[in-house]
Design a protein around this motif. Structure first.
Motif: not given
Length: 303
Positions: A116-122
């Motif tokens: 939910d905090k994965d700003a890079d979407g990886l």
């Protein structure tokens, strides 16, 4: 005449929207959006990228937190920091600058980040949501998401009837790019540097995206007249005309000659790079809005 795609301007428009959302979130919910970036080591390029991301985060009105760790940082120390950031309620987005030093396990670190905090979407959970066509509830990888925004500016939301060729099969760009194009109804061909007769396959594309890390590999004869060309490559090559140690940045596409054939093309630099940073900010404000239970998902334009 070829249209040079202005990634800088589109990125600036996205950042302005993020800034508005962040300001509204702070005023209405008392929530300041927080982005934490982690960098390990002294790689000059990585520090340049992190600096740019930090500046844009502050422009958006985010609380921007940078953790700079020495090159010799061990796996346990890095993972401990990620766990702390996962638990920190003032942090809504976490970014670990890649590549990490060779002695560190990058995948373990990325998969430790709260999805939910994965700003890079990886994170694998976000990748899995994308794989099954859920472009709403996860966080999308920034570079292909940014590429989709540019593509849709030119071709609209529905790519039905358009032939798209993706050159590159990485988890960072190629695979998610192909999935996003497919969900937009394009006819998608996945290719890579070892694909037989690659030039002929590229020449079938109405939309050609390239991310292989080979300087100026794609030539004019590879490109269908009028095609949209998205160049994700960024390579530093020798430029003797700039002095003894001179260099310049080029993409994976031979820009000058391809620009005479393509309908639209991204420059390097100034094309996809600013879009990647803008979509990082969009992911972060999306994550913060979800925490607050309010609307504000700016990544909808890619779905």
């Amino acid at each position: 005449m070829t249209n040079q795609i202005n990634g800088k301007q589109t990125a600036a428009d996205i950042v302005a929207s993020v800034k508005t959302s962040a300001s509204h979130l702070l005023a209405s919910n008392g929530l300041m959006t927080g982005l934490a970036v982690v960098i390990v080591g002294d790689d000059p390029a990585s520090h340049t990228y992190i600096g740019a991301k930090g500046r844009v985060a502050k422009e958006c009105g985010f609380q921007s937190i940078q953790h700079t760790l020495p090159e010799a940082t061990d796996q346990e120390t890095l993972e401990h920091l990620i766990r702390q950031l996962n638990e920190d309620t003032t942090v809504h987005g976490i970014l670990v600058q890649l590549p990490l030093p060779m002695h560190l396990d990058s995948d373990r670190v990325i998969q430790l980040i709260d999805p939910d905090k994965d700003a890079d979407g990886l994170h694998i959970l976000n990748a899995g949501k994308l794989a099954i066509g859920d472009l709403k509830s996860g966080l999308l990888p920034c570079t292909p998401a940014g590429a989709m925004v540019l593509i849709r500016q030119i071709h609209g939301a529905d790519l039905s009837g358009k032939t798209a060729v993706v050159v590159g099969r990485s988890n960072l760009f190629g695979k998610p790019m192909g999935q996003m194009l497919l969900y937009a109804n394009a006819i998608v061909t996945m290719a890579h540097s070892r694909t037989s007769d690659l030039s002929s396959i590229c020449a079938t594309a109405d939309i050609l995206t390239v991310a292989v890390g080979q300087p100026e590999m794609v030539r004019a004869t590879w490109v269908k007249p009028g095609a949209t060309v998205i160049d994700v490559g960024i390579n530093r090559v020798s430029a003797p005309e700039r002095g003894a140690n001179g260099s310049r940045l080029v993409g994976d596409v031979a820009f000058d000659e391809v620009a005479r054939v393509a309908g639209s093309i991204t420059p390097v630099p100034g094309g996809i790079g600013p879009m990647t940073i803008a979509m990082l900010m969009a992911n972060t404000i999306t994550a913060a809005c979800r925490v607050a239970g309010v609307e504000g998902q700016l990544s909808d334009s890619t779905s």
